[in-house]
Design an enzyme around this catalytic site. Sequence first.
Site, PDB file in Angstrom:
ATOM      1  N   ILE A  13       0.874  -1.132   0.100  1.00 51.88           N
ATOM      2  CA  ILE A  13       0.118   0.093  -0.019  1.00 51.88           C
ATOM      3  C   ILE A  13       0.857   1.435   0.086  1.00 51.88           C
ATOM      4  CG2 ILE A  13      -1.790   1.298   1.236  1.00 51.88           C
ATOM      5  CD1 ILE A  13      -2.789  -1.495   2.448  1.00 51.88           C
ATOM      6  N   ASP A  32      10.939   3.032   5.948  1.00 47.65           N
ATOM      7  CA  ASP A  32      10.651   1.674   5.861  1.00 47.65           C
ATOM      8  C   ASP A  32      11.937   0.981   6.177  1.00 47.65           C
ATOM      9  OD1 ASP A  32      10.027  -1.130   4.895  1.00 47.65           O
ATOM     10  OD2 ASP A  32       8.375   0.050   3.974  1.00 47.65           O
ATOM     11  N   THR A  36       9.195  -6.403   5.210  1.00 47.43           N
ATOM     12  CA  THR A  36       8.148  -7.115   4.436  1.00 47.43           C
ATOM     13  C   THR A  36       8.147  -6.242   3.118  1.00 47.43           C
ATOM     14  OG1 THR A  36       6.343  -6.066   5.339  1.00 47.43           O
ATOM     15  CG2 THR A  36       6.988  -8.378   6.124  1.00 47.43           C
ATOM     16  N   GLY A  37       8.830  -5.195   2.963  1.00 41.32           N
ATOM     17  CA  GLY A  37       8.766  -4.264   1.996  1.00 41.32           C
ATOM     18  C   GLY A  37      10.157  -4.583   1.122  1.00 41.32           C
ATOM     19  N   ILE A  58      10.678   1.937  12.745  1.00 36.05           N
ATOM     20  CA  ILE A  58       9.793   2.711  13.653  1.00 36.05           C
ATOM     21  C   ILE A  58       9.919   2.456  14.994  1.00 36.05           C
ATOM     22  CG2 ILE A  58       8.268   3.203  11.726  1.00 36.05           C
ATOM     23  CD1 ILE A  58       6.381   1.011  13.162  1.00 36.05           C
ATOM     24  N   TYR A 145      -2.609  -9.485  16.403  1.00 35.75           N
ATOM     25  CA  TYR A 145      -2.713  -8.372  15.112  1.00 35.75           C
ATOM     26  C   TYR A 145      -3.872  -7.513  15.302  1.00 35.75           C
ATOM     27  CZ  TYR A 145      -3.358  -6.349  10.469  1.00 35.75           C
ATOM     28  OH  TYR A 145      -3.507  -5.263   9.700  1.00 35.75           O
ATOM     29  N   LYS A 149      -4.052  -3.471  16.261  1.00 34.70           N
ATOM     30  CA  LYS A 149      -4.550  -2.313  15.442  1.00 34.70           C
ATOM     31  C   LYS A 149      -5.821  -1.738  16.314  1.00 34.70           C
ATOM     32  CE  LYS A 149      -2.278  -2.561  11.839  1.00 34.70           C
ATOM     33  NZ  LYS A 149      -1.944  -1.298  10.977  1.00 34.70           N
TER      34      LYS A 149
HETATM   35  N1  LIG Z   1      -3.188  -5.175   2.785  1.00 38.65           N
HETATM   36  C1  LIG Z   1      -4.475  -5.185   3.608  1.00 38.65           C
HETATM   37  O1  LIG Z   1      -5.345  -5.877   3.041  1.00 38.65           O
HETATM   38  C2  LIG Z   1      -4.394  -4.531   4.976  1.00 38.65           C
HETATM   39  C3  LIG Z   1      -5.784  -4.727   5.402  1.00 38.65           C
HETATM   40  C4  LIG Z   1      -5.748  -3.994   6.832  1.00 38.65           C
HETATM   41  C5  LIG Z   1      -4.887  -3.330   7.422  1.00 38.65           C
HETATM   42  N2  LIG Z   1      -3.532  -2.973   6.510  1.00 38.65           N
HETATM   43  C6  LIG Z   1      -2.455  -2.165   7.083  1.00 38.65           C
HETATM   44  O2  LIG Z   1      -2.260  -1.616   6.079  1.00 38.65           O
HETATM   45  C7  LIG Z   1      -0.635  -1.310   6.292  1.00 38.65           C
HETATM   46  C8  LIG Z   1       0.262  -1.598   4.954  1.00 38.65           C
HETATM   47  O3  LIG Z   1      -0.087  -2.820   4.621  1.00 38.65           O
HETATM   48  P1  LIG Z   1       0.583  -3.726   3.181  1.00 38.65           P
HETATM   49  O4  LIG Z   1      -0.356  -4.702   3.228  1.00 38.65           O
HETATM   50  O5  LIG Z   1       0.877  -2.690   2.301  1.00 38.65           O
HETATM   51  O6  LIG Z   1       1.609  -4.501   3.934  1.00 38.65           O
HETATM   52  P2  LIG Z   1       3.313  -4.441   3.687  1.00 38.65           P
HETATM   53  O7  LIG Z   1       3.817  -5.534   4.569  1.00 38.65           O
HETATM   54  O8  LIG Z   1       3.289  -4.600   2.086  1.00 38.65           O
HETATM   55  O9  LIG Z   1       3.792  -3.186   4.017  1.00 38.65           O
HETATM   56  C9  LIG Z   1       4.107  -2.877   5.313  1.00 38.65           C
HETATM   57  C10 LIG Z   1       5.585  -1.952   5.436  1.00 38.65           C
HETATM   58  O10 LIG Z   1       5.904  -1.666   6.580  1.00 38.65           O
HETATM   59  C11 LIG Z   1       7.285  -1.952   6.569  1.00 38.65           C
HETATM   60  N3  LIG Z   1       7.755  -2.381   8.081  1.00 38.65           N
HETATM   61  C12 LIG Z   1       7.379  -3.318   8.795  1.00 38.65           C
HETATM   62  N4  LIG Z   1       7.793  -3.158   9.955  1.00 38.65           N
HETATM   63  C13 LIG Z   1       8.547  -2.009  10.004  1.00 38.65           C
HETATM   64  C14 LIG Z   1       9.456  -1.325  11.052  1.00 38.65           C
HETATM   65  N5  LIG Z   1       9.859  -1.909  12.318  1.00 38.65           N
HETATM   66  N6  LIG Z   1       9.949  -0.122  10.787  1.00 38.65           N
HETATM   67  C15 LIG Z   1       9.468   0.393   9.204  1.00 38.65           C
HETATM   68  N7  LIG Z   1       8.941  -0.158   8.545  1.00 38.65           N
HETATM   69  C16 LIG Z   1       8.330  -1.227   8.960  1.00 38.65           C
HETATM   70  C17 LIG Z   1       7.372  -3.137   5.655  1.00 38.65           C
HETATM   71  O11 LIG Z   1       8.897  -3.347   5.417  1.00 38.65           O
HETATM   72  C18 LIG Z   1       6.655  -3.080   4.662  1.00 38.65           C
HETATM   73  O12 LIG Z   1       7.284  -2.216   3.538  1.00 38.65           O
HETATM   74  C19 LIG Z   1      -0.130  -1.961   7.462  1.00 38.65           C
HETATM   75  O13 LIG Z   1      -0.331  -1.160   8.674  1.00 38.65           O
HETATM   76  C20 LIG Z   1      -1.238  -3.095   7.401  1.00 38.65           C
HETATM   77  O14 LIG Z   1      -1.486  -3.576   9.058  1.00 38.65           O
HETATM   78  C21 LIG Z   1      -3.599  -3.614   5.392  1.00 38.65           C
END
Ligand SMILES: NC(=O)c1ccc[n+]([C@@H]2O[C@H](COP(=O)([O-])OP(=O)(O)OC[C@H]3O[C@@H](n4cnc5c(N)ncnc54)[C@H](O)[C@@H]3O)[C@@H](O)[C@H]2O)c1
Length: 326
Positions: A13, A32, A36-37, A58, A145, A149
């Site tokens: 996202i 970041d 997981t990115g 973070i 989780y 949230k």
């Molecule tokens: N994808 C979905 O359906 C969904 C649904 C509800 C909520 N969310 C929330 O949306 C957000 C983005 O999710 P996404 O699907 O893009 O997941 P994603 O794993 O692709 O993105 C999360 C990003 O956060 C970074 N990250 C993780 N831990 C970190 C840290 N300690 N310091 C700095 N960066 C860190 C990761 O490297 C990654 O790039 C998240 O907060 C997730 O909980 C996503």
Amino acid sequence: MSKILITGGAGFIGSNLVDYFLERGHEVVCLDNLATGFEHNIAHNFGNRRFRFLKGDIRDLSTCREAVKGCDVLSHQAALGSVPRSIKDPITSNDVNIGGFVNMLVAARDEEIQRFVYAASSSTYGDSQKLPKLEDEIGKPLSPYAITKYVNELYADVFSKSYGMQCIGLRYFNVFGRRQDPNGAYAAVIPLWVKQLMEYKRPVINGDGSYSRDFTYIENVIQANDKALFTPAEKISDASRFAEVFNIAYGGNTNLIQLFEALRENLAKYDEKIAGIDPLFGPVRAGDIPHSQASIEKAKRLLDYQPKYDARQGFAEAAEWYFQHL
Ligand SMILES: NC(=O)c1ccc[n+]([C@@H]2O[C@H](COP(=O)([O-])OP(=O)(O)OC[C@H]3O[C@@H](n4cnc5c(N)ncnc54)[C@H](O)[C@@H]3O)[C@@H](O)[C@H]2O)c1
């Protein structure tokens, strides 16, 4: 034009948000740690003078302070996603999703950031079976989780009351689209099935396929972030300080059989062999609720959120993207 901090900006996202706001002329800082990115999600922006990538965690307050310096608004996406991951390792999910969240709030408060938008989650509805989901009617969390949230929302509320911040939580419902990671043990259902179909493997449907979700295409989530960051405060609340949460979804429902058939049909446009693949059926996953569908009335009313892509259009675009990129 604003200077926007996007945490988690190398993720699914977040990287879509980075591109969108850069295209609109804003300055973007991406924080970041690549847990997981991926760098390749943002590498095409490295030559852009309005873009800065800060590789950092973070969980470290001084890193958060450095990232937020000089920014006007913030979109906090960084977190460890996935319910199963949090069940396997609740401590790390808690540290990142709650500890990191509080660090970002403190850094944003001290930098006098105008608005703190963050990724909340439909998992906050927990064991509530009510449909459609209304923001004020939540159940008990079903995973670590989901707790993290929900705690984010509680902290945002307290920071708004204690320090006068404007906080907006976007409760995303099953987001999907380009760049969502299909690999690893915690891949989401859509990229996982797409990858399996492209490899001529038979995806497993947990349960009888009747469970349904409000699958939300990434374009709708981008729009929601734009509205949440830039809608004038007086349109959202009477008070200059507030903490609001909004469901961000399309407001529809697709069951798992329909999802499978839509993905198969769209991929078969590019490779007709895929049309002959049938799913397998497995046991229902513990903790899965049968149905999830959002009411998006609040976001429509206060943010003028108007999702343009229904799930079907999204599946078609996502399938095309995966076909070109996997
Ligand atoms: N994808 C979905 O359906 C969904 C649904 C509800 C909520 N969310 C929330 O949306 C957000 C983005 O999710 P996404 O699907 O893009 O997941 P994603 O794993 O692709 O993105 C999360 C990003 O956060 C970074 N990250 C993780 N831990 C970190 C840290 N300690 N310091 C700095 N960066 C860190 C990761 O490297 C990654 O790039 C998240 O907060 C997730 O909980 C996503």
